[in-house]
Design a protein around this motif. Structure first.
Motif, PDB file in Angstrom:
ATOM      1  N   GLY A  55     -90.011  42.205  62.932  1.00 43.47           N
ATOM      2  CA  GLY A  55     -90.715  42.726  61.773  1.00 43.47           C
ATOM      3  C   GLY A  55     -90.594  41.833  60.551  1.00 43.47           C
ATOM      4  O   GLY A  55     -89.662  41.032  60.422  1.00 43.47           O
ATOM      5  N   ALA A  56     -91.554  41.999  59.646  1.00 47.45           N
ATOM      6  CA  ALA A  56     -91.586  41.176  58.439  1.00 47.45           C
ATOM      7  C   ALA A  56     -90.349  41.396  57.573  1.00 47.45           C
ATOM      8  O   ALA A  56     -89.798  40.436  57.027  1.00 47.45           O
ATOM      9  CB  ALA A  56     -92.857  41.471  57.653  1.00 47.45           C
TER      10      ALA A  56
ATOM     11  N   ALA B 116     -99.115  36.086  54.801  1.00 51.18           N
ATOM     12  CA  ALA B 116     -99.668  36.611  56.057  1.00 51.18           C
ATOM     13  C   ALA B 116     -98.634  37.475  56.779  1.00 51.18           C
ATOM     14  O   ALA B 116     -98.973  38.542  57.314  1.00 51.18           O
ATOM     15  CB  ALA B 116    -100.129  35.463  56.954  1.00 51.18           C
ATOM     16  N   MET B 117     -97.376  37.048  56.785  1.00 49.78           N
ATOM     17  CA  MET B 117     -96.329  37.820  57.441  1.00 49.78           C
ATOM     18  C   MET B 117     -96.118  39.155  56.721  1.00 49.78           C
ATOM     19  O   MET B 117     -95.975  40.205  57.354  1.00 49.78           O
ATOM     20  CB  MET B 117     -95.024  37.028  57.474  1.00 49.78           C
ATOM     21  N   ILE B 118     -96.109  39.129  55.389  1.00 51.48           N
ATOM     22  CA  ILE B 118     -95.947  40.362  54.610  1.00 51.48           C
ATOM     23  C   ILE B 118     -97.108  41.313  54.875  1.00 51.48           C
ATOM     24  O   ILE B 118     -96.910  42.513  55.090  1.00 51.48           O
ATOM     25  CB  ILE B 118     -95.817  40.037  53.109  1.00 51.48           C
ATOM     26  N   GLU B 119     -98.312  40.761  54.900  1.00 51.80           N
ATOM     27  CA  GLU B 119     -99.483  41.610  55.159  1.00 51.80           C
ATOM     28  C   GLU B 119     -99.409  42.252  56.545  1.00 51.80           C
ATOM     29  O   GLU B 119     -99.751  43.422  56.704  1.00 51.80           O
ATOM     30  CB  GLU B 119    -100.766  40.803  54.990  1.00 51.80           C
ATOM     31  N   ARG B 120     -98.923  41.494  57.537  1.00 54.53           N
ATOM     32  CA  ARG B 120     -98.728  42.082  58.872  1.00 54.53           C
ATOM     33  C   ARG B 120     -97.683  43.197  58.816  1.00 54.53           C
ATOM     34  O   ARG B 120     -97.814  44.222  59.469  1.00 54.53           O
ATOM     35  CB  ARG B 120     -98.306  41.016  59.887  1.00 54.53           C
ATOM     36  N   GLY B 121     -96.650  42.979  58.008  1.00 52.18           N
ATOM     37  CA  GLY B 121     -95.602  43.988  57.861  1.00 52.18           C
ATOM     38  C   GLY B 121     -96.060  45.230  57.127  1.00 52.18           C
ATOM     39  O   GLY B 121     -95.372  46.249  57.142  1.00 52.18           O
TER      40      GLY B 121
END
Length: 195
Positions: free
Chosen positions: A86-87, A132-137
Motif C-alpha cells: 500500500g501507498a 501517482a502512488m498516493i493517488e492509487r492509495g
C-alpha cells in the motif's frame, strides 16, 4: 599516428581520500553551512593542501557533495521498495529510509541549503511517481489507505514537514528508535484513513 591522452583513473588511495573529504564536508556543513574549507579539512583529519588537491575550490566540493547526496537519496528511495504494498506503507518506509540519511538531511533542511533536491534532473519524475502512488492509495477498491480528501501535494508536503521535525528531534538528542516511532505514527495518523 595520433596520440590519445587518457586521464588515469584515480588510485584507490585517492578515491578513499576523496570519500573522506566528501563525508567530512557533509557532516561539517550539516552542522554549519558556513563552515570553511579549513574546518572541513580539520574534520576529515586532512591538511588543507590535501583537500585542495582533490577540490580546487568550494564550488567544486559543493558539486561533489550534491552528487553524493543525490546518490544517497536514490539509494534510500530504492531501499524503500515503493509500490511493494500500500501507498501508506511505502511512504512510511521511504520516510524511515530518508531519516537514516542523517547529516544529508541537515544539508537539505539548512538555511541557505547547500543541497536542493528540487534542482536534480529527475526530481519532477520522482514527484510524479509519488503523486501517482498516493493517488492509487486514495482509490476505492480494496479500500484506500491514504485519506482521499487530501491532495497528493498536501500529503507530500506533510511527509517533508514531518521528516524535518524528525531530523530536528534527532539533532536535539532524541533516540533514533523513538524518532522513527514518532515519525511513523504521526505520518500515518496525519494522512492515513485509519482503517
Amino acid at each position: 599516428m595520433s596520440q590519445h591522452h587518457q586521464t588515469a583513473a584515480p588510485s584507490p588511495t585517492a578515491r578513499r581520500t576523496r570519500r573522506v573529504i566528501i563525508d567530512a564536508a557533509i557532516e561539517t556543513l550539516a552542522l554549519n553551512p558556513a563552515a570553511t574549507l579549513a574546518e572541513i579539512a580539520d574534520a576529515g583529519d586532512l591538511s588543507r593542501s590535501t583537500l585542495h588537491r582533490h577540490f580546487t575550490n568550494r564550488d567544486d566540493l559543493l558539486s561533489a557533495i550534491d552528487a553524493e547526496c543525490r546518490a544517497r537519496f536514490a539509494a534510500a528511495t530504492s531501499a524503500a521498495r515503493l509500490g511493494d504494498d500500500g501507498a501508506l506503507d511505502s511512504l512510511d518506509r521511504l520516510a524511515q529510509e530518508y531519516l537514516d540519511l542523517g547529516p544529508v538531511l541537515g544539508l537539505v533542511f539548512a538555511d541557505n541549503a547547500p543541497v536542493d533536491p528540487d534542482t536534480w534532473e529527475d526530481s519532477d519524475g520522482r514527484d510524479q511517481d509519488l503523486v501517482a502512488m498516493i493517488e492509487r492509495g486514495q482509490q476505492a477498491g480494496t479500500g484506500p489507505d491514504i485519506d482521499p480528501e487530501l491532495s497528493p501535494d498536501w500529503v507530500i508536503t506533510t511527509f517533508w514537514v514531518l521528516l524535518f521535525g524528525a531530523w530536528l528531534s534527532l539533532k536535539n538528542g532524541m533516540s533514533r528508535r523513538d524518532v522513527a516511532m514518532h515519525l511513523s505514527r504521526t505520518f500515518r495518523k496525519a494522512v492515513g484513513t485509519g482503517t
